[in-house]
Design a protein around this motif. Sequence first.
Motif, PDB file in Angstrom:
ATOM      1  N   THR A   1      80.666   2.773   2.005  1.00  0.00           N
ATOM      2  CA  THR A   1      80.113   2.195   0.784  1.00  0.00           C
ATOM      3  C   THR A   1      79.602   3.337  -0.086  1.00  0.00           C
ATOM      4  OG1 THR A   1      78.501   0.581  -0.062  1.00  0.00           O
ATOM      5  CG2 THR A   1      77.898   1.739   1.961  1.00  0.00           C
ATOM      6  N   THR A   2      78.621   3.079  -0.933  1.00  0.00           N
ATOM      7  CA  THR A   2      78.113   4.117  -1.832  1.00  0.00           C
ATOM      8  C   THR A   2      76.608   3.978  -2.005  1.00  0.00           C
ATOM      9  OG1 THR A   2      78.333   2.792  -3.847  1.00  0.00           O
ATOM     10  CG2 THR A   2      80.268   4.043  -3.153  1.00  0.00           C
ATOM     11  N   TRP A   3      76.000   5.037  -2.478  1.00  0.00           N
ATOM     12  CA  TRP A   3      74.601   5.003  -2.917  1.00  0.00           C
ATOM     13  C   TRP A   3      74.499   5.834  -4.189  1.00  0.00           C
ATOM     14  CZ3 TRP A   3      70.154   2.468  -2.135  1.00  0.00           C
ATOM     15  CH2 TRP A   3      69.002   3.003  -2.678  1.00  0.00           C
ATOM     16  N   GLU A   4      74.220   5.156  -5.282  1.00  0.00           N
ATOM     17  CA  GLU A   4      74.014   5.803  -6.579  1.00  0.00           C
ATOM     18  C   GLU A   4      75.112   6.830  -6.882  1.00  0.00           C
ATOM     19  OE1 GLU A   4      69.954   7.205  -6.628  1.00  0.00           O
ATOM     20  OE2 GLU A   4      69.206   5.235  -7.193  1.00  0.00           O
ATOM     21  N   GLY A   5      76.357   6.386  -6.746  1.00  0.00           N
ATOM     22  CA  GLY A   5      77.486   7.205  -7.154  1.00  0.00           C
ATOM     23  C   GLY A   5      78.008   8.163  -6.106  1.00  0.00           C
ATOM     24  N   MET A   6      77.491   8.085  -4.855  1.00  0.00           N
ATOM     25  CA  MET A   6      77.936   8.972  -3.779  1.00  0.00           C
ATOM     26  C   MET A   6      78.425   8.133  -2.604  1.00  0.00           C
ATOM     27  SD  MET A   6      74.805  11.738  -3.999  1.00  0.00           S
ATOM     28  CE  MET A   6      73.543  10.439  -3.991  1.00  0.00           C
ATOM     29  N   GLU A   7      79.596   8.448  -2.086  1.00  0.00           N
ATOM     30  CA  GLU A   7      80.157   7.701  -0.968  1.00  0.00           C
ATOM     31  C   GLU A   7      79.463   8.087   0.337  1.00  0.00           C
ATOM     32  OE1 GLU A   7      84.399   6.062  -1.982  1.00  0.00           O
ATOM     33  OE2 GLU A   7      84.540   8.167  -1.330  1.00  0.00           O
ATOM     34  N   CYS A   8      79.324   7.097   1.214  1.00  0.00           N
ATOM     35  CA  CYS A   8      78.670   7.326   2.500  1.00  0.00           C
ATOM     36  C   CYS A   8      78.929   6.123   3.396  1.00  0.00           C
ATOM     37  CB  CYS A   8      77.161   7.516   2.327  1.00  0.00           C
ATOM     38  SG  CYS A   8      76.306   6.074   1.626  1.00  0.00           S
ATOM     39  N   TYR A   9      78.477   6.215   4.632  1.00  0.00           N
ATOM     40  CA  TYR A   9      78.405   5.055   5.525  1.00  0.00           C
ATOM     41  C   TYR A   9      76.963   4.575   5.534  1.00  0.00           C
ATOM     42  CZ  TYR A   9      83.104   5.083   7.483  1.00  0.00           C
ATOM     43  OH  TYR A   9      84.467   4.972   7.651  1.00  0.00           O
ATOM     44  N   ASN A  10      76.801   3.308   5.197  1.00  0.00           N
ATOM     45  CA  ASN A  10      75.453   2.739   5.093  1.00  0.00           C
ATOM     46  C   ASN A  10      75.516   1.281   5.526  1.00  0.00           C
ATOM     47  OD1 ASN A  10      72.687   2.807   4.411  1.00  0.00           O
ATOM     48  ND2 ASN A  10      73.084   1.981   2.376  1.00  0.00           N
ATOM     49  N   TYR A  11      74.375   0.609   5.468  1.00  0.00           N
ATOM     50  CA  TYR A  11      74.340  -0.823   5.746  1.00  0.00           C
ATOM     51  C   TYR A  11      75.412  -1.532   4.923  1.00  0.00           C
ATOM     52  CZ  TYR A  11      69.791   0.087   7.866  1.00  0.00           C
ATOM     53  OH  TYR A  11      68.785   0.572   8.666  1.00  0.00           O
ATOM     54  N   SER A  12      76.043  -2.518   5.514  1.00  0.00           N
ATOM     55  CA  SER A  12      77.030  -3.299   4.786  1.00  0.00           C
ATOM     56  C   SER A  12      76.380  -4.010   3.615  1.00  0.00           C
ATOM     57  CB  SER A  12      77.662  -4.335   5.710  1.00  0.00           C
ATOM     58  OG  SER A  12      78.433  -5.260   4.960  1.00  0.00           O
ATOM     59  N   PRO A  13      77.035  -4.041   2.462  1.00  0.00           N
ATOM     60  CA  PRO A  13      76.590  -4.981   1.430  1.00  0.00           C
ATOM     61  C   PRO A  13      76.523  -6.387   2.007  1.00  0.00           C
ATOM     62  CG  PRO A  13      78.201  -3.458   0.534  1.00  0.00           C
ATOM     63  CD  PRO A  13      78.185  -3.218   2.023  1.00  0.00           C
TER      64      PRO A  13
ATOM     65  N   GLN B   1      79.600  -6.001  -3.052  1.00  0.00           N
ATOM     66  CA  GLN B   1      80.419  -4.844  -3.396  1.00  0.00           C
ATOM     67  C   GLN B   1      81.885  -5.152  -3.117  1.00  0.00           C
ATOM     68  OE1 GLN B   1      80.765  -1.025  -1.115  1.00  0.00           O
ATOM     69  NE2 GLN B   1      79.877  -0.119  -2.982  1.00  0.00           N
ATOM     70  N   PHE B   2      82.694  -5.050  -4.176  1.00  0.00           N
ATOM     71  CA  PHE B   2      84.150  -5.090  -4.052  1.00  0.00           C
ATOM     72  C   PHE B   2      84.604  -3.635  -4.059  1.00  0.00           C
ATOM     73  CE2 PHE B   2      83.005  -8.914  -6.621  1.00  0.00           C
ATOM     74  CZ  PHE B   2      83.320  -9.878  -5.673  1.00  0.00           C
ATOM     75  N   ASN B   3      85.032  -3.119  -2.945  1.00  0.00           N
ATOM     76  CA  ASN B   3      85.326  -1.701  -2.763  1.00  0.00           C
ATOM     77  C   ASN B   3      86.833  -1.523  -2.623  1.00  0.00           C
ATOM     78  OD1 ASN B   3      85.603   0.952  -1.684  1.00  0.00           O
ATOM     79  ND2 ASN B   3      83.537   0.862  -0.816  1.00  0.00           N
ATOM     80  N   ARG B   4      87.432  -0.857  -3.634  1.00  0.00           N
ATOM     81  CA  ARG B   4      88.875  -0.592  -3.611  1.00  0.00           C
ATOM     82  C   ARG B   4      89.682  -1.894  -3.523  1.00  0.00           C
ATOM     83  NH1 ARG B   4      86.278   3.745  -1.313  1.00  0.00           N
ATOM     84  NH2 ARG B   4      87.194   5.825  -1.699  1.00  0.00           N
TER      85      ARG B   4
END
Length: 454
Positions: free
Chosen positions: A129-141, A211-214
Amino acid sequence: MMRGRTPIVFAAMIAFLSVSFTGGFPVKKIKVSAPFAMPPISVPDFSKTKKLSIVDFGAVRGDKDKTSEAIALAISKANAAGGATVVIPAGEWLTKKIHFKSNVNLYLEKGAILLFSDDPADYLPAVPTTWEGMECYNYSPLIYAYQCKNIAISGEGEIKAKMDTWQTWFSRPPAHMASIKRLYNLAWERTPVESRQMVNDTAHLRPHFIQFNRCENVLLEGIQITNSPFWTIHPYLCKNVVIRKVRVYAHGHNNDGVDPEMSRNVLIEDCVFDQGDDAIAIKSGRNPEGWRLKVPSKNIVIRNNIVKNGHQLVAIGSELSGGIENVFVTNCKVMDGARLNHLLFIKTNERMGGYVKNIYASDIKAGKIDSGILGIETNVLYQWRDLAPTYERRLTPIRDVHLNHVKASEVKFISRILAQKELPVKNIFLKDVTAGKVTEQKSIHENVVHFKAE
């Protein structure tokens, strides 16, 4: 430059050109008029699909585990069948995260409330997912779609986030700030995304609501959205997105309404926004992320919307390193009594690079605005000013901004443009942009080339 009134066709209702099939699934082509070449937008057509009630898959009101499992089973069944509508019946349904698959419509009946848990464990394992414009692995939306095609959330019901835990994460204590600094540096070093693991006991990077991702061919229509841990609706690296007749109420920290990021062919219309942050914020990645992915946000039409509260009607940036172009905002209204900083605010800084061009706004009405109608600032760094140095300086060219028939009752300024001497903002055109009362100065400009107001 636009001349005269914006042609009425720009604010006209959508027209369906045809129904075609992508991967065997029917989609509608929507023609959207704009002052730039706007391709038809494809949206999925679920009108003839089978309906699958989550009750038939074991959902029980008040039982988070059974309801969450039932939704997942129904989504899998719909996908396996080549497409179907998953129905949330009237009543309140407590659930964990929802992960989409292609060719699925999540439909909320009138009176249905899909209530999302605020237990962070319910949003694990971590996802890309992302955080403020940076991609990462985080909690699922809370609602998440990754690399999906032909998906929708529709109906007359409500999706709602429980906030007891998330609101305790709104503060930014030193441990949180250290975590986002770590992510910033990981992104700067081009560390592979799968190595940017951000879930721990102290990072507290709140998940997006949706979040709709790709994804491709996305429809969000009719529903009420209440509360959000973070950004409310986030189309990220998407193509063909329609958000229509959605009502959003979210007054927490960073609660933007819609954040199209590195997405193209987007229509946001007939929505109501009551926000704790920007109603609509268009983004395209922070620093190396935008430069690495090289996908601008473009062809975005925003029309016939109402804003009850928010920081801006439309913000562009500050994450815009991939570039933003071809944005048209028209026939929108900010309600009297709304707390708003600007109608249109373009913001960047010396680290972003990217570009902004071909921005149009017409036929907008507002009451009192705390700052002004148009703001452009090129030194907006927020917390990053003290968290990390400027590793590489890349300025943002900003040009070709057109405002036509925009009115507010009271402002401090009509336009404030603060740019660098070495890269002035260029080609700003205002026609019939007025306020009943200007309390400070009509135009506050530094380093602007070719500004015209009439």
